[in-house]
Design a protein around this motif. Structure first.
Motif, mmCIF file in Angstrom:
data_model
loop_
_atom_site.group_PDB
_atom_site.id
_atom_site.type_symbol
_atom_site.label_atom_id
_atom_site.label_comp_id
_atom_site.label_asym_id
_atom_site.label_seq_id
_atom_site.Cartn_x
_atom_site.Cartn_y
_atom_site.Cartn_z
ATOM 1 N N GLN A 73 0.468 -0.940 0.526
ATOM 2 C CA GLN A 73 0.273 -0.123 0.034
ATOM 3 C C GLN A 73 1.096 1.193 0.253
ATOM 4 O OE1 GLN A 73 -3.473 -0.406 -0.716
ATOM 5 N NE2 GLN A 73 -3.049 -2.134 -0.311
ATOM 6 N N VAL A 74 1.859 0.979 0.991
ATOM 7 C CA VAL A 74 3.134 2.708 0.651
ATOM 8 C C VAL A 74 3.950 2.742 -0.285
ATOM 9 C CG1 VAL A 74 4.559 3.259 1.927
ATOM 10 C CG2 VAL A 74 3.157 2.614 3.183
ATOM 11 N N LEU A 75 3.449 1.442 -1.221
ATOM 12 C CA LEU A 75 4.403 1.381 -2.683
ATOM 13 C C LEU A 75 3.878 2.078 -3.536
ATOM 14 C CD1 LEU A 75 6.610 -1.385 -3.056
ATOM 15 C CD2 LEU A 75 7.785 0.798 -3.562
ATOM 16 N N LYS A 76 2.182 1.496 -3.459
ATOM 17 C CA LYS A 76 1.037 2.180 -4.297
ATOM 18 C C LYS A 76 1.389 4.326 -3.946
ATOM 19 C CE LYS A 76 -1.572 -2.029 -5.030
ATOM 20 N NZ LYS A 76 -2.868 -2.141 -4.327
ATOM 21 N N ALA A 77 1.155 4.316 -2.883
ATOM 22 C CA ALA A 77 1.415 5.739 -2.486
ATOM 23 C C ALA A 77 2.673 6.497 -2.735
ATOM 24 C CB ALA A 77 1.269 5.799 -1.287
ATOM 25 N N PHE A 78 3.238 5.397 -3.221
ATOM 26 C CA PHE A 78 4.711 6.502 -3.611
ATOM 27 C C PHE A 78 4.608 6.525 -5.160
ATOM 28 C CE2 PHE A 78 7.248 5.609 0.312
ATOM 29 C CZ PHE A 78 8.291 6.503 0.311
ATOM 30 N N PRO A 116 6.878 15.600 2.498
ATOM 31 C CA PRO A 116 6.717 14.219 1.887
ATOM 32 C C PRO A 116 5.640 13.284 2.846
ATOM 33 C CG PRO A 116 8.846 14.088 1.615
ATOM 34 C CD PRO A 116 8.028 15.598 2.167
ATOM 35 N N ILE A 117 5.636 12.819 3.613
ATOM 36 C CA ILE A 117 4.664 12.166 4.611
ATOM 37 C C ILE A 117 3.810 13.458 5.073
ATOM 38 C CG2 ILE A 117 5.123 14.348 7.108
ATOM 39 C CD1 ILE A 117 5.375 10.452 6.580
ATOM 40 N N GLN A 118 3.228 14.153 4.777
ATOM 41 C CA GLN A 118 1.088 14.662 4.304
ATOM 42 C C GLN A 118 1.440 13.769 3.195
ATOM 43 O OE1 GLN A 118 2.659 19.066 4.011
ATOM 44 N NE2 GLN A 118 2.545 19.879 6.866
ATOM 45 N N THR A 119 1.863 14.646 2.631
ATOM 46 C CA THR A 119 1.233 13.459 0.925
ATOM 47 C C THR A 119 1.034 12.376 1.349
ATOM 48 O OG1 THR A 119 2.995 15.257 -0.393
ATOM 49 C CG2 THR A 119 2.225 12.819 -1.669
ATOM 50 N N LEU A 120 1.779 10.730 2.323
ATOM 51 C CA LEU A 120 1.378 9.902 2.666
ATOM 52 C C LEU A 120 0.563 9.690 3.219
ATOM 53 C CD1 LEU A 120 5.631 8.922 2.542
ATOM 54 C CD2 LEU A 120 3.661 8.488 0.662
ATOM 55 N N GLN A 155 -2.175 11.421 3.406
ATOM 56 C CA GLN A 155 -3.304 11.918 2.361
ATOM 57 C C GLN A 155 -3.947 10.589 1.760
ATOM 58 O OE1 GLN A 155 -2.446 15.067 0.217
ATOM 59 N NE2 GLN A 155 -2.599 16.601 2.083
ATOM 60 N N ARG A 156 -2.769 9.776 1.281
ATOM 61 C CA ARG A 156 -2.774 8.711 0.234
ATOM 62 C C ARG A 156 -3.177 7.272 1.549
ATOM 63 N NH1 ARG A 156 2.157 10.186 -3.616
ATOM 64 N NH2 ARG A 156 0.872 12.301 -4.567
ATOM 65 N N LEU A 157 -2.791 8.077 2.398
ATOM 66 C CA LEU A 157 -2.929 6.341 3.436
ATOM 67 C C LEU A 157 -3.748 7.046 4.290
ATOM 68 C CD1 LEU A 157 0.703 5.845 2.900
ATOM 69 C CD2 LEU A 157 -1.570 4.111 1.840
ATOM 70 N N PRO A 158 -4.769 7.001 4.680
ATOM 71 C CA PRO A 158 -5.979 7.761 5.443
ATOM 72 C C PRO A 158 -5.752 6.549 7.237
ATOM 73 C CG PRO A 158 -7.346 7.593 4.092
ATOM 74 C CD PRO A 158 -5.508 6.935 3.286
ATOM 75 N N ASP A 159 -5.691 5.214 6.723
ATOM 76 C CA ASP A 159 -5.543 4.193 7.596
ATOM 77 C C ASP A 159 -4.468 4.085 8.370
ATOM 78 O OD1 ASP A 159 -8.175 4.589 6.416
ATOM 79 O OD2 ASP A 159 -7.830 2.503 5.090
ATOM 80 N N PHE A 160 -3.197 4.873 7.588
ATOM 81 C CA PHE A 160 -2.391 4.661 8.549
ATOM 82 C C PHE A 160 -1.937 5.231 9.374
ATOM 83 C CE2 PHE A 160 -2.319 1.656 5.159
ATOM 84 C CZ PHE A 160 -1.245 0.917 6.061
ATOM 85 N N ASP A 161 -1.508 5.561 10.700
ATOM 86 C CA ASP A 161 -0.806 7.129 11.047
ATOM 87 C C ASP A 161 0.838 7.214 10.486
ATOM 88 O OD1 ASP A 161 1.199 5.517 12.838
ATOM 89 O OD2 ASP A 161 -0.504 4.737 14.504
ATOM 90 N N ALA A 198 4.302 16.776 -3.982
ATOM 91 C CA ALA A 198 3.335 15.184 -3.558
ATOM 92 C C ALA A 198 3.988 14.333 -5.075
ATOM 93 C CB ALA A 198 2.516 16.376 -4.657
ATOM 94 N N ASP A 199 5.014 14.598 -5.429
ATOM 95 C CA ASP A 199 5.741 13.786 -6.315
ATOM 96 C C ASP A 199 6.923 13.127 -5.761
ATOM 97 O OD1 ASP A 199 6.130 12.249 -8.859
ATOM 98 O OD2 ASP A 199 6.796 14.290 -9.601
ATOM 99 N N LEU A 200 6.493 11.655 -5.231
ATOM 100 C CA LEU A 200 7.343 10.156 -4.592
ATOM 101 C C LEU A 200 8.209 9.740 -5.407
ATOM 102 C CD1 LEU A 200 5.411 10.288 -1.340
ATOM 103 C CD2 LEU A 200 7.337 12.278 -1.908
ATOM 104 N N ARG A 201 7.772 9.727 -6.902
ATOM 105 C CA ARG A 201 7.694 8.910 -7.710
ATOM 106 C C ARG A 201 9.562 8.048 -7.760
ATOM 107 N NH1 ARG A 201 4.359 10.409 -12.669
ATOM 108 N NH2 ARG A 201 5.260 12.252 -12.321
ATOM 109 N N HIS A 202 9.974 9.335 -7.638
ATOM 110 C CA HIS A 202 11.099 9.437 -7.822
ATOM 111 C C HIS A 202 12.101 8.490 -6.245
ATOM 112 C CE1 HIS A 202 10.606 12.595 -5.241
ATOM 113 N NE2 HIS A 202 11.830 12.676 -4.862
ATOM 114 N N SER A 203 11.766 8.865 -5.638
ATOM 115 C CA SER A 203 12.465 8.023 -5.111
ATOM 116 C C SER A 203 11.718 6.850 -4.406
ATOM 117 C CB SER A 203 11.555 7.867 -3.339
ATOM 118 O OG SER A 203 11.039 9.468 -3.084
#
Length: 220
Positions: A137-142, A156-160, A162-168, A200-205
């Motif tokens: 799920q985190v890889l999909k968010a990245f 980046p943590i704010q972006t993640l 937002q994309r992973l609302p079920d994760f703290d 917002a663009d974490l694909r390079h990571s």
């Protein structure tokens, strides 16, 4: 009924079901029926056979219309049979459906595009074993494309989050650290303030190796 008789019945039933799988695969894609038969005849799957059957039937559907002399030659090799055995053993042990689909995508790719070094393929299989559904799920968010207007600043943590609302936040940090350790990502600064687009663009990571895994996730 004695335990010994129970074991004999289970063994007999498992053999019959394995033969059913071999028959299905051989009928759908005759040129991979031989390797599948060789591998299943040497495996003790028992109740785990259902997982293996699911993956092999899906693989057969993927390959039903596929034709390639190189692939047909490759599946007859000892290297492919070893790879198939390694993969199906992991499938039998894997309880998570999404991860079993990863193994199916891996097998489909290895047959359709033969030539990857065997050691590299084994490394991928070991990584599939290590990663959890949360890692996926985190890889999909990245891998998501950023929104057109992500704002002027962010992290980046704010972006993640937002994309992973079920994760703290703590859980996200733990998973990213684990992905970094596996050389799947190289995101070191989750809380660094940067431009909105950069955050917002974490694909390079995602590393080159991680990109292979992401491709399998979306092929699965």
């Amino acid at each position: 009924m004695s335990d010994e008789k129970n074991e004999l019945i289970l063994a007999s039933t498992g053999t019959e079901k394995a033969l059913d799988v071999v028959s299905f695969v051989g009928s759908a894609v005759p040129w991979i029926g031989g390797p599948v038969s060789n591998v299943l005849s040497g495996m003790s799957l028992g109740r785990k056979l259902g997982r293996v059957r699911e993956v092999l039937e899906s693989l057969s559907n993927d390959l039903k219309e596929f034709k390639s002399e190189a692939s047909e030659s490759y599946v007859k090799t000892e290297e492919f049979e070893d790879l198939l055995e390694q993969t199906l053993k992991r499938v039998g042990e894997e309880r998570n459906e999404e991860k079993r689909h990863l193994y199916k995508a891996f097998l489909t790719d290895s047959i359709e595009s033969p030539g990857e070094p065997y050691d590299d393929q084994l490394r991928l299989l070991r990584t599939f074993e290590q990663i959890s559904p949360d890692h996926i799920q985190v890889l999909k968010a990245f891998s998501q494309k950023p929104e057109p207007n992500p704002g002027s600043m962010g992290t980046p943590i704010q972006t993640l989050r937002q994309r992973l609302p079920d994760f703290d936040e703590k859980r996200i940090e733990e998973i990213v650290a684990q992905l970094n350790d596996m050389r799947i990502t190289n995101q070191r600064s989750l809380k660094t303030m940067m431009t909105g687009h950069g955050a917002a663009d974490l694909r390079h990571s995602v590393t080159g190796y991680g990109s292979k895994i992401v491709n399998y996730i979306y092929e699965a």
